[in-house]
Motif scaffolding. Structure first.
Motif, PDB file in Angstrom:
ATOM      1  N   SER A  25       0.828  -1.212   0.000  1.00 38.33           N
ATOM      2  CA  SER A  25       0.000   0.000   0.000  1.00 38.33           C
ATOM      3  C   SER A  25       0.853   1.249   0.000  1.00 38.33           C
ATOM      4  O   SER A  25       1.972   1.258   0.512  1.00 38.33           O
ATOM      5  N   GLY A  26       0.281   2.293  -0.566  1.00 32.84           N
ATOM      6  CA  GLY A  26       0.935   3.586  -0.510  1.00 32.84           C
ATOM      7  C   GLY A  26       1.483   4.027  -1.850  1.00 32.84           C
ATOM      8  O   GLY A  26       1.114   3.506  -2.905  1.00 32.84           O
ATOM      9  N   LYS A  27       2.388   4.976  -1.769  1.00 35.37           N
ATOM     10  CA  LYS A  27       2.916   5.621  -2.971  1.00 35.37           C
ATOM     11  C   LYS A  27       4.234   4.985  -3.412  1.00 35.37           C
ATOM     12  O   LYS A  27       5.101   4.689  -2.595  1.00 35.37           O
ATOM     13  N   TRP A  28       4.356   4.792  -4.728  1.00 30.94           N
ATOM     14  CA  TRP A  28       5.557   4.237  -5.358  1.00 30.94           C
ATOM     15  C   TRP A  28       5.941   5.134  -6.539  1.00 30.94           C
ATOM     16  O   TRP A  28       5.078   5.681  -7.201  1.00 30.94           O
ATOM     17  N   PHE A  29       7.234   5.219  -6.810  1.00 35.88           N
ATOM     18  CA  PHE A  29       7.745   5.976  -7.945  1.00 35.88           C
ATOM     19  C   PHE A  29       8.247   4.990  -8.998  1.00 35.88           C
ATOM     20  O   PHE A  29       8.991   4.061  -8.654  1.00 35.88           O
ATOM     21  N   LEU A  30       7.859   5.179 -10.259  1.00 37.61           N
ATOM     22  CA  LEU A  30       8.375   4.334 -11.330  1.00 37.61           C
ATOM     23  C   LEU A  30       9.813   4.759 -11.615  1.00 37.61           C
ATOM     24  O   LEU A  30      10.065   5.886 -12.019  1.00 37.61           O
ATOM     25  N   VAL A  31      10.753   3.858 -11.350  1.00 38.66           N
ATOM     26  CA  VAL A  31      12.180   4.151 -11.500  1.00 38.66           C
ATOM     27  C   VAL A  31      12.672   3.697 -12.875  1.00 38.66           C
ATOM     28  O   VAL A  31      13.360   4.439 -13.577  1.00 38.66           O
ATOM     29  N   GLY A  32      12.321   2.453 -13.245  1.00 30.90           N
ATOM     30  CA  GLY A  32      12.806   1.921 -14.509  1.00 30.90           C
ATOM     31  C   GLY A  32      11.853   0.898 -15.088  1.00 30.90           C
ATOM     32  O   GLY A  32      10.991   0.363 -14.394  1.00 30.90           O
ATOM     33  N   MET A  33      12.032   0.660 -16.383  1.00 30.74           N
ATOM     34  CA  MET A  33      11.176  -0.302 -17.073  1.00 30.74           C
ATOM     35  C   MET A  33      11.957  -0.928 -18.214  1.00 30.74           C
ATOM     36  O   MET A  33      12.704  -0.246 -18.921  1.00 30.74           O
ATOM     37  N   ALA A  34      11.793  -2.239 -18.383  1.00 27.81           N
ATOM     38  CA  ALA A  34      12.387  -2.940 -19.519  1.00 27.81           C
ATOM     39  C   ALA A  34      11.250  -3.540 -20.335  1.00 27.81           C
ATOM     40  O   ALA A  34      10.385  -4.216 -19.789  1.00 27.81           O
ATOM     41  N   SER A  35      11.241  -3.225 -21.633  1.00 29.32           N
ATOM     42  CA  SER A  35      10.166  -3.696 -22.501  1.00 29.32           C
ATOM     43  C   SER A  35      10.579  -3.553 -23.954  1.00 29.32           C
ATOM     44  O   SER A  35      11.304  -2.618 -24.308  1.00 29.32           O
ATOM     45  N   ARG A  36      10.094  -4.465 -24.784  1.00 30.25           N
ATOM     46  CA  ARG A  36      10.353  -4.357 -26.222  1.00 30.25           C
ATOM     47  C   ARG A  36       9.276  -3.529 -26.915  1.00 30.25           C
ATOM     48  O   ARG A  36       9.196  -3.529 -28.139  1.00 30.25           O
ATOM     49  N   CYS A  37       8.474  -2.827 -26.169  1.00 33.43           N
ATOM     50  CA  CYS A  37       7.396  -2.001 -26.722  1.00 33.43           C
ATOM     51  C   CYS A  37       7.977  -0.967 -27.698  1.00 33.43           C
ATOM     52  O   CYS A  37       8.852  -0.179 -27.333  1.00 33.43           O
ATOM     53  N   SER A  38       7.506  -0.990 -28.938  1.00 35.13           N
ATOM     54  CA  SER A  38       8.057  -0.082 -29.946  1.00 35.13           C
ATOM     55  C   SER A  38       7.714   1.381 -29.624  1.00 35.13           C
ATOM     56  O   SER A  38       8.513   2.277 -29.878  1.00 35.13           O
ATOM     57  N   TYR A  39       6.539   1.623 -29.036  1.00 38.32           N
ATOM     58  CA  TYR A  39       6.171   2.995 -28.678  1.00 38.32           C
ATOM     59  C   TYR A  39       7.167   3.557 -27.656  1.00 38.32           C
ATOM     60  O   TYR A  39       7.619   4.689 -27.769  1.00 38.32           O
ATOM     61  N   LEU A  40       7.513   2.731 -26.679  1.00 36.98           N
ATOM     62  CA  LEU A  40       8.471   3.154 -25.650  1.00 36.98           C
ATOM     63  C   LEU A  40       9.827   3.474 -26.288  1.00 36.98           C
ATOM     64  O   LEU A  40      10.450   4.478 -25.966  1.00 36.98           O
ATOM     65  N   ALA A  41      10.266   2.631 -27.202  1.00 35.21           N
ATOM     66  CA  ALA A  41      11.558   2.857 -27.866  1.00 35.21           C
ATOM     67  C   ALA A  41      11.549   4.170 -28.655  1.00 35.21           C
ATOM     68  O   ALA A  41      12.492   4.956 -28.581  1.00 35.21           O
ATOM     69  N   GLU A  42      10.468   4.423 -29.384  1.00 39.49           N
ATOM     70  CA  GLU A  42      10.383   5.625 -30.212  1.00 39.49           C
ATOM     71  C   GLU A  42      10.210   6.901 -29.395  1.00 39.49           C
ATOM     72  O   GLU A  42      10.577   7.979 -29.837  1.00 39.49           O
ATOM     73  N   HIS A  43       9.618   6.782 -28.210  1.00 39.26           N
ATOM     74  CA  HIS A  43       9.317   7.972 -27.404  1.00 39.26           C
ATOM     75  C   HIS A  43      10.099   8.022 -26.095  1.00 39.26           C
ATOM     76  O   HIS A  43       9.712   8.731 -25.170  1.00 39.26           O
ATOM     77  N   SER A  44      11.188   7.256 -25.998  1.00 41.13           N
ATOM     78  CA  SER A  44      11.922   7.184 -24.733  1.00 41.13           C
ATOM     79  C   SER A  44      12.470   8.551 -24.300  1.00 41.13           C
ATOM     80  O   SER A  44      12.680   8.779 -23.115  1.00 41.13           O
ATOM     81  N   HIS A  45      12.674   9.443 -25.252  1.00 41.55           N
ATOM     82  CA  HIS A  45      13.162  10.789 -24.903  1.00 41.55           C
ATOM     83  C   HIS A  45      12.067  11.650 -24.271  1.00 41.55           C
ATOM     84  O   HIS A  45      12.339  12.722 -23.773  1.00 41.55           O
ATOM     85  N   GLN A  46      10.822  11.153 -24.270  1.00 36.08           N
ATOM     86  CA  GLN A  46       9.698  11.907 -23.705  1.00 36.08           C
ATOM     87  C   GLN A  46       9.145  11.272 -22.438  1.00 36.08           C
ATOM     88  O   GLN A  46       8.032  11.583 -22.041  1.00 36.08           O
ATOM     89  N   LEU A  47       9.894  10.391 -21.793  1.00 33.54           N
ATOM     90  CA  LEU A  47       9.389   9.732 -20.590  1.00 33.54           C
ATOM     91  C   LEU A  47       9.038  10.775 -19.538  1.00 33.54           C
ATOM     92  O   LEU A  47       9.759  11.754 -19.363  1.00 33.54           O
TER      93      LEU A  47
END
Length: 176
Positions: A25-47
């Motif tokens: 429970s509670g608040k968490w911060f997204l630190v990192g992610m590993a994925s072959r998602c093409s959208y993520l690869a193309e837009h990684s500079h806009q995270l």
């Protein structure tokens, strides 16, 4: 006879044992992610900096509220993780049957970090959340080991900004 279907990557992942859902429970911060998602690869500079608030419902399922910016506006995305066949495993149902996502709590120290696995179809991704936006190098190493163990690599691993977080969204910027 047909050969058995190949084992899904998620079946090899062992869920964290002895974890009480209330510890998540509670608040968490997204630190990192590993994925072959093409959208993520193309837009990684806009995270965008992303936070998640976890609320335990009925001692078995989780309500997840994700807060992030989109076009400079704060949005809240609400999801419901239903209990799956074993502790530490959840099901996130989409609108269509084909859009279900299996979720596994792979490793956690509820006071500092959690590593979650997501599988949709044959594709798997791994996310690292921290209680703060920065985690120790030891935790990052653990995350990167887990990423490699499911066949992902550094070139599909992304780290999120540690500033510019949203804490809330108005009622016009909520996605259920």
């Amino acid at each position: 006879r047909r050969p058995p279907p190949p084992q899904s990557p998620l079946e090899k992942v062992v869920a964290q044992e002895g974890l009480s859902l209330h510890q998540l429970s509670g608040k968490w911060f997204l630190v990192g992610m590993a994925s072959r998602c093409s959208y993520l690869a193309e837009h990684s500079h806009q995270l965008e900096a992303t936070t998640v608030t976890v609320t335990v419902l009925d001692r078995r399922s989780l309500a997840i509220s994700t807060f992030r910016k989109l076009d400079r506006m704060c949005w809240e995305i609400r999801q419901h993780y239903l209990p799956a066949q074993a502790p530490g495993r959840f099901l996130l149902k989409g609108r269509r049957k084909s859009s279900k996502v299996d979720v596994v709590v792979g490793e956690a120290d509820p006071s500092s970090f959690i590593i979650l696995y997501y599988q949709k179809g044959r594709s798997i991704s791994v996310k690292l959340y921290g209680r703060t936006s920065l985690v120790s190098d030891a935790v990052v190493d653990k995350f990167e080991q887990r990423v490699r163990a499911v066949g992902l690599s550094e070139d599909v691993t992304y780290y999120f900004p540690t500033y510019g977080f949203c804490d809330s969204a108005d009622e016009f910027h909520v996605l259920d």
